[in-house]
Design an enzyme around this catalytic site. Structure first.
Site, PDB file in Angstrom:
ATOM      1  N   THR A   1      -5.681   0.180  -4.131  1.00 31.45           N
ATOM      2  CA  THR A   1      -4.504  -0.549  -4.589  1.00 31.45           C
ATOM      3  C   THR A   1      -4.848  -1.902  -5.211  1.00 31.45           C
ATOM      4  O   THR A   1      -3.949  -2.691  -5.501  1.00 31.45           O
ATOM      5  CB  THR A   1      -3.514  -0.766  -3.429  1.00 31.45           C
TER       6      THR A   1
ATOM      7  N   HIS B   1       0.833  -1.204   0.000  1.00 31.90           N
ATOM      8  CA  HIS B   1       0.000   0.000   0.000  1.00 31.90           C
ATOM      9  C   HIS B   1       0.870   1.257   0.000  1.00 31.90           C
ATOM     10  O   HIS B   1       0.601   2.218  -0.722  1.00 31.90           O
ATOM     11  CB  HIS B   1      -0.913   0.012   1.220  1.00 31.90           C
TER      12      HIS B   1
ATOM     13  N   GLN C   1      12.073  -8.156  -6.906  1.00 32.34           N
ATOM     14  CA  GLN C   1      11.122  -8.683  -7.874  1.00 32.34           C
ATOM     15  C   GLN C   1      11.128  -7.949  -9.208  1.00 32.34           C
ATOM     16  O   GLN C   1      11.166  -8.581 -10.269  1.00 32.34           O
ATOM     17  CB  GLN C   1       9.709  -8.672  -7.283  1.00 32.34           C
TER      18      GLN C   1
ATOM     19  N   GLU D   1      -7.217 -11.012  -1.625  1.00 38.48           N
ATOM     20  CA  GLU D   1      -8.053 -11.025  -2.831  1.00 38.48           C
ATOM     21  C   GLU D   1      -7.386 -11.768  -3.982  1.00 38.48           C
ATOM     22  O   GLU D   1      -7.842 -11.716  -5.132  1.00 38.48           O
ATOM     23  CB  GLU D   1      -8.380  -9.584  -3.235  1.00 38.48           C
ATOM     24  N   GLN D   2      -6.307 -12.502  -3.694  1.00 37.65           N
ATOM     25  CA  GLN D   2      -5.498 -13.091  -4.761  1.00 37.65           C
ATOM     26  C   GLN D   2      -6.250 -14.141  -5.578  1.00 37.65           C
ATOM     27  O   GLN D   2      -6.017 -14.284  -6.785  1.00 37.65           O
ATOM     28  CB  GLN D   2      -4.220 -13.682  -4.170  1.00 37.65           C
TER      29      GLN D   2
ATOM     30  N   TRP E   1      -2.148  -7.763  -6.694  1.00 34.05           N
ATOM     31  CA  TRP E   1      -2.344  -6.845  -7.804  1.00 34.05           C
ATOM     32  C   TRP E   1      -1.075  -6.099  -8.183  1.00 34.05           C
ATOM     33  O   TRP E   1      -0.779  -5.910  -9.368  1.00 34.05           O
ATOM     34  CB  TRP E   1      -3.484  -5.873  -7.502  1.00 34.05           C
TER      35      TRP E   1
ATOM     36  N   ALA F   1      13.648 -11.374  -2.698  1.00 29.93           N
ATOM     37  CA  ALA F   1      13.867 -11.233  -4.135  1.00 29.93           C
ATOM     38  C   ALA F   1      13.624  -9.798  -4.585  1.00 29.93           C
ATOM     39  O   ALA F   1      12.591  -9.218  -4.234  1.00 29.93           O
ATOM     40  CB  ALA F   1      12.931 -12.164  -4.901  1.00 29.93           C
TER      41      ALA F   1
ATOM     42  N   HIS G   1       1.671 -15.292  -6.807  1.00 26.36           N
ATOM     43  CA  HIS G   1       0.504 -15.306  -5.927  1.00 26.36           C
ATOM     44  C   HIS G   1      -0.600 -14.387  -6.435  1.00 26.36           C
ATOM     45  O   HIS G   1      -1.692 -14.359  -5.873  1.00 26.36           O
ATOM     46  CB  HIS G   1       0.913 -14.920  -4.514  1.00 26.36           C
TER      47      HIS G   1
ATOM     48  N   ASP H   1      -6.301   5.067   1.804  1.00 23.77           N
ATOM     49  CA  ASP H   1      -6.698   3.711   1.403  1.00 23.77           C
ATOM     50  C   ASP H   1      -6.939   2.875   2.656  1.00 23.77           C
ATOM     51  O   ASP H   1      -6.871   1.652   2.640  1.00 23.77           O
ATOM     52  CB  ASP H   1      -5.662   3.058   0.475  1.00 23.77           C
TER      53      ASP H   1
END
Length: 483
Positions: free
Chosen positions: A136, A19, A346, A385-386, A364, A344, A361, A117
């Site tokens: 987000t 976030h 990413q 929410e994945q 978002w 990592a 995973h 948020d």
């Protein structure tokens, strides 16, 4: 106040890198677009987060000083008094009130609105200033929670009854029926998570606008659906809002070691497995992943994290000795084709030409990063929410390959009965992701490349997201004079 008078916005992000990072990046874009804007970001510290990923990224973000961008750290909370992010936000509400009271009392700076948020609409409302939300998650998720809140408010529908159900829902923001098994964990939480989410969603309707970290070309159907709903505030899809800068110098050697290994691999030959700052698996599942990687014979870079102790909410830590969790001899047998790491970098990994696929995973932010870099994904959601993101990517948008859509290892649920994803299932997903024998896979990879180009066009001058940012700034300026 004159048109050229400074307009100060207060950003209040939910604690956590997923976030904080996009909100700070959004703040940077806003002040870069309009010299009249000044932004203060209130930072809540997570007492149970001592992970390297958080400390590294947060330090990098918050030390990137920019003119008209200020950071204020709220007082550290006692870990013994805070057992969840929701409790942490609640305990910080008074600190936010105190700081805002101080801001509005000074003549040197004039606070003119909130961008949040967090479930802090009630605090923002106390000061009678315009409130916006930075969302987000995806537009489809936003459309889902608006729809569920409508079902509850107008039809007294208890969505938590759908837990463990095979039912499917017709949701206006989706073209396909949404299976109950992929609904977000909070939606299905009978212990209060669903109630809090619906209350948050109700307050969303009362805001002046919702900034969404997505772009119109990616979620055109969901964006159109929300824009046509007269009970929803103005929607501004402004993404991808990403942090693409490298890490700090003290982390450079660790990053360089990973990048040097990737430099030695052929183009698009490496499958990258990474499950986010909170993602982790039990030892039995880790061994299934290891077996799948070994069976597939594909080159791999695998970020692995140690699960948090049972009964505690902590950020997963790194293993001190990987041999304790991996199959005996695995590291030696795969030394020529694979590398197992902890933390990592990413974005740096996804940007490397050697990476040809991402077992993800489907959070978002990670989804947007993968699309930006043009790397196709295989879905393996874990929490939050994945599962819904995975469904959207695989079934709605056809931008990802399925390993699982409904795997769930979440704080809100009993994880004792989790069914293992077998080595054969994982291997099959990796092969589909990395090999071009399947025509559907070729189509997915082609779409990912097209979406990568679209994402970069969207944020450039004249692009859809660029224009939506301009529309948001115009909304802010209009509300300064007409609250």
């Amino acid at each position: 106040m004159t048109v050229d008078a400074p307009v100060e916005l207060l950003f209040i992000p939910t604690p956590g890198i997923g976030h904080l990072v996009p909100m700070v990046e959004m703040a940077k874009q806003l002040i870069g677009r309009d010299h009249r804007l000044s932004i203060t970001v209130l930072v809540m510290k997570i007492p149970f987060d001592k992970s390297k990923v958080s400390s590294t990224t947060q330090s990098l973000i918050l030390t990137a000083a920019e003119e008209r961008l200020n950071f204020v750290y709220l007082p550290q909370q006692d870990q013994a008094e805070v057992r969840s992010i929701s409790e942490l936000i609640d305990t910080n509400k008074q600190h936010v009130r105190d700081h805002v009271t101080k801001m509005v009392s000074t003549e040197l700076r004039r606070l003119t609105g909130f961008v949040i948020d967090t479930p802090m609409m009630d605090v923002a409302a106390e000061f009678g200033l315009p409130t916006y939300v930075f969302f987000t998650y995806s537009c489809a998720f936003l459309g889902l929670i608006f729809h569920l809140e409508t079902l509850q408010r107008e039809h007294n529908h208890d969505v938590t009854e759908l837990k463990d159900s095979d039912a499917e829902l017709e949701v206006p923001a989706f073209t396909n029926p949404v299976p109950a098994k992929v609904l977000p964990s909070r939606v299905l939480d009978k212990e209060g998570g669903s109630t809090r989410l619906m209350a948050f969603t109700k307050r969303l309707r009362e805001t002046k606008g919702i900034i969404v970290n997505t772009f119109e070309e990616l979620e055109s159907y969901a964006v159109k659906s929300l824009a046509e709903d007269d009970k929803v505030p103005p929607i501004y899809p402004v993404g991808p809002v990403l942090h693409l800068v490298k890490g700090k110098k003290e982390e450079e050697e660790e990053v360089n070691e990973i990048m040097r290994w990737l430099d030695d691999q052929p183009p698009s030959s490496v499958v990258f497995l990474c499950f986010g700052s909170m993602g982790s698996f039990d030892e039995d599942q880790v061994r299934e992943i290891a077996q799948a990687l070994e069976q597939s014979s594909h080159r791999f870079l695998w970020s692995i994290r140690q699960p948090q102790p049972k009964g505690k909410i902590e950020i997963p830590s790194e293993y001190q000795d990987l041999n304790h969790v991996l199959p005996e001899g695995f590291l030696e047998r795969t030394a020529k084709i694979g590398k197992v790491i902890g933390w990592a970098p990413q974005v740096a990994v996804l940007s490397h030409k050697a990476v040809g696929g991402f077992v993800s995973h489907c959070r978002w932010n990670s989804t947007l990063e993968s699309l930006w870099c043009g790397v196709p994904m295989a879905s393996w959601p874990i929490y939050s929410e994945q599962q819904m993101n995975a469904f959207q990517l695989v079934r709605e948008l056809e931008l990802a390959i399925e390993i699982k859509l409904d795997y769930r290892r979440d704080f809100s649920f009993d994880s004792s009965n989790i069914k293992l994803v077998t080595a054969d299932e994982i291997e099959n997903g990796i092969r589909k992701l990395m090999e071009n024998e399947d025509k559907s896979t070729e189509g997915i990879k082609r779409k990912v490349q097209e979406m990568s180009k679209n994402s970069k066009i969207a944020v450039k001058e004249g692009g859809s997201s660029y224009n939506y940012i301009g529309g948001f700034i115009e909304n802010v300026m209009n509300n300064v004079h007409s609250p």
